[in-house]
Write an enzyme that holds these catalytic residues in place. Structure first.
Site, PDB file in Angstrom:
ATOM      1  NE  ARG A  64      -3.603  -0.217   2.810  1.00  0.00           N
ATOM      2  CZ  ARG A  64      -4.526  -0.276   2.003  1.00  0.00           C
ATOM      3  NH1 ARG A  64      -5.264   0.685   1.610  1.00  0.00           N
ATOM      4  NH2 ARG A  64      -4.945  -1.382   2.263  1.00  0.00           N
ATOM      5  CG  ASN A 106     -13.810  10.189   1.576  1.00  0.00           C
ATOM      6  OD1 ASN A 106     -13.926   9.890   0.518  1.00  0.00           O
ATOM      7  ND2 ASN A 106     -13.860   9.041   2.643  1.00  0.00           N
ATOM      8  CG  HIS A 108     -18.655   7.734   3.980  1.00  0.00           C
ATOM      9  ND1 HIS A 108     -18.201   6.770   3.545  1.00  0.00           N
ATOM     10  CD2 HIS A 108     -19.704   7.308   4.863  1.00  0.00           C
ATOM     11  CE1 HIS A 108     -18.493   5.518   4.322  1.00  0.00           C
ATOM     12  NE2 HIS A 108     -19.474   6.028   5.261  1.00  0.00           N
ATOM     13  CB  SER A 135     -20.462  12.656   5.738  1.00  0.00           C
ATOM     14  OG  SER A 135     -21.544  12.157   6.679  1.00  0.00           O
ATOM     15  CG  ASP A 140      -8.598  11.612  10.449  1.00  0.00           C
ATOM     16  OD1 ASP A 140      -9.063  10.630   9.905  1.00  0.00           O
ATOM     17  OD2 ASP A 140      -8.974  11.844  11.704  1.00  0.00           O
ATOM     18  N   GLY A 142      -7.784   8.022  10.238  1.00  0.00           N
ATOM     19  CA  GLY A 142      -8.460   7.112  10.502  1.00  0.00           C
ATOM     20  C   GLY A 142      -9.654   6.762   9.164  1.00  0.00           C
ATOM     21  CG  ASP A 144     -14.926   6.671   5.949  1.00  0.00           C
ATOM     22  OD1 ASP A 144     -14.202   7.491   5.099  1.00  0.00           O
ATOM     23  OD2 ASP A 144     -15.641   5.579   5.667  1.00  0.00           O
TER      24      ASP A 144
HETATM   25  C1  GAR Z   1     -20.154   7.498  -3.574  1.00  0.00           C
HETATM   26  O1  GAR Z   1     -21.357   7.396  -3.069  1.00  0.00           O
HETATM   27  C2  GAR Z   1     -19.069   7.777  -2.656  1.00  0.00           C
HETATM   28  O2  GAR Z   1     -19.388   8.462  -1.397  1.00  0.00           O
HETATM   29  C3  GAR Z   1     -18.732   6.339  -2.236  1.00  0.00           C
HETATM   30  O3  GAR Z   1     -18.698   5.586  -3.331  1.00  0.00           O
HETATM   31  C4  GAR Z   1     -19.721   6.515  -4.255  1.00  0.00           C
HETATM   32  C5  GAR Z   1     -18.973   6.773  -5.701  1.00  0.00           C
HETATM   33  O4  GAR Z   1     -19.674   6.997  -6.386  1.00  0.00           O
HETATM   34  N1  GAR Z   1     -17.503   6.273  -1.580  1.00  0.00           N
HETATM   35  C6  GAR Z   1     -17.273   5.423  -0.436  1.00  0.00           C
HETATM   36  O5  GAR Z   1     -18.082   4.657   0.065  1.00  0.00           O
HETATM   37  C7  GAR Z   1     -16.218   5.669   0.337  1.00  0.00           C
HETATM   38  N2  GAR Z   1     -16.079   5.041   1.597  1.00  0.00           N
HETATM   39  P1  GAR Z   1     -19.458   7.705  -7.980  1.00  0.00           P
HETATM   40  O6  GAR Z   1     -18.500   7.025  -8.285  1.00  0.00           O
HETATM   41  O7  GAR Z   1     -20.526   7.640  -8.971  1.00  0.00           O
HETATM   42  O8  GAR Z   1     -19.293   9.251  -7.583  1.00  0.00           O
END
Ligand code: GAR
Length: 203
Positions: A64, A106, A108, A135, A140, A142, A144
Site C-alpha cells: 500500500r 472525502n 461518504h 457526509s 485524516d 482514521g 472516515d
Molecule cells: C459515492 O457514494 C461515494 O460516497 C462512495 O462511493 C460512491 C462513488 O460514486 N464512497 C465510499 O463509499 C467511500 N467509503 P461515484 O463513483 O458515482 O461518484
C-alpha cells in the site's frame, strides 16, 4: 481559481457533478486532473471534458505504501490546492494523508460517524435504520473519522435495496460536494476544522 485533483474508483458521478459545476465560468474551482486506482468507468467523464487523467493500479505495487508513493507523485504533478476522494475505494496511506492534509476531502454515503468504511449504504440497510445520510469530511488517518465539513440526512424507505438507497444518497452527495468545493474556494478554513477535537473529547 482553486485547482482540484479528483480520485475515483467507480462510475464517477460525483466527479461529473464537479466537472459540470466547473464548466460555469463563475464557479471558482477547476478539476485539473482525475486519478484512479483501476480502469474506472468514471474516467470517461474526464475524457468527455478533455481533462487529463492518470491511473495508478493498486495491484501493480508490492505494498500500500509503494502504491501511495506512486499516487502522490502523480498528484503532485498537478500542484493541486485540493484533492477530492470521490469514491476512491482504497485507504490512502498515512504518508499521502500527511502530505496533503488538510486539503484532502472525502465523500461518504452515510451520516458519519454512523456506518464508516467501504459499505456505508449496505450497513445502514442491514442495521434497519430509518434514516442515513451523506457526509463530506476532511481525511485524516482514521477510516472516515476526519472532521465533518457538512452532512445531510437521507431517509431509508421500507424495502429499499442497497442500489435504490445509494441512488437517492448520491444526488445529495453531489450537491454537498459542489457546495463544499465552492466554500473552500471562497476561503472555508479546513485547518480550523482539522484541529477540531472529536465531540467525545470536547464534552
Ligand atoms: C459515492 O457514494 C461515494 O460516497 C462512495 O462511493 C460512491 C462513488 O460514486 N464512497 C465510499 O463509499 C467511500 N467509503 P461515484 O463513483 O458515482 O461518484
Amino acid at each position: 481559481m482553486l485547482k482540484i485533483v479528483v480520485l475515483i474508483s467507480g462510475t464517477g458521478s460525483n466527479l461529473r457533478a464537479l466537472l459540470d459545476a466547473s464548466a460555469d465560468a463563475a464557479y471558482p474551482a477547476r478539476v485539473v486532473a482525475v486519478g484512479a486506482d483501476r480502469e474506472a468507468p468514471g474516467l470517461q467523464h474526464a475524457e468527455a471534458y478533455g481533462i487529463p487523467s492518470f491511473t495508478v493500479p493498486y495491484g501493480s505495487y508490492d505494498s500500500r505504501a509503494a502504491w501511495g508513493d506512486a499516487l502522490l507523485e502523480q498528484i503532485r504533478v498537478w500542484e493541486p490546492d485540493l484533492v477530492v476522494l470521490s469514491g476512491l475505494m482504497r485507504l490512502v496511506p498515512p504518508k499521502v494523508v500527511d502530505a496533503l492534509a488538510p486539503n484532502l476531502i472525502n465523500t461518504h454515503p452515510a451520516y458519519l460517524p454512523e456506518f464508516p468504511g467501504a459499505h456505508g449504504v449496505r450497513d445502514a440497510i442491514r442495521a434497519g435504520v430509518d434514516q442515513t445520510g451523506a457526509s463530506i469530511i476532511v481525511v485524516d488517518n482514521g477510516v472516515d473519522q476526519g472532521p465533518i465539513i457538512v452532512q445531510e440526512r437521507v431517509p431509508v424507505l421500507p424495502g429499499d435495496t442497497e442500489h435504490e438507497l445509494h441512488e437517492r444518497i448520491k444526488p445529495v452527495e453531489r450537491r454537498l460536494l459542489v457546495q463544499t468545493v465552492l466554500d473552500i474556494a471562497n476561503g472555508l478554513d479546513l485547518t480550523a476544522l482539522s484541529t477540531r477535537l472529536p465531540a467525545s473529547i470536547k464534552e
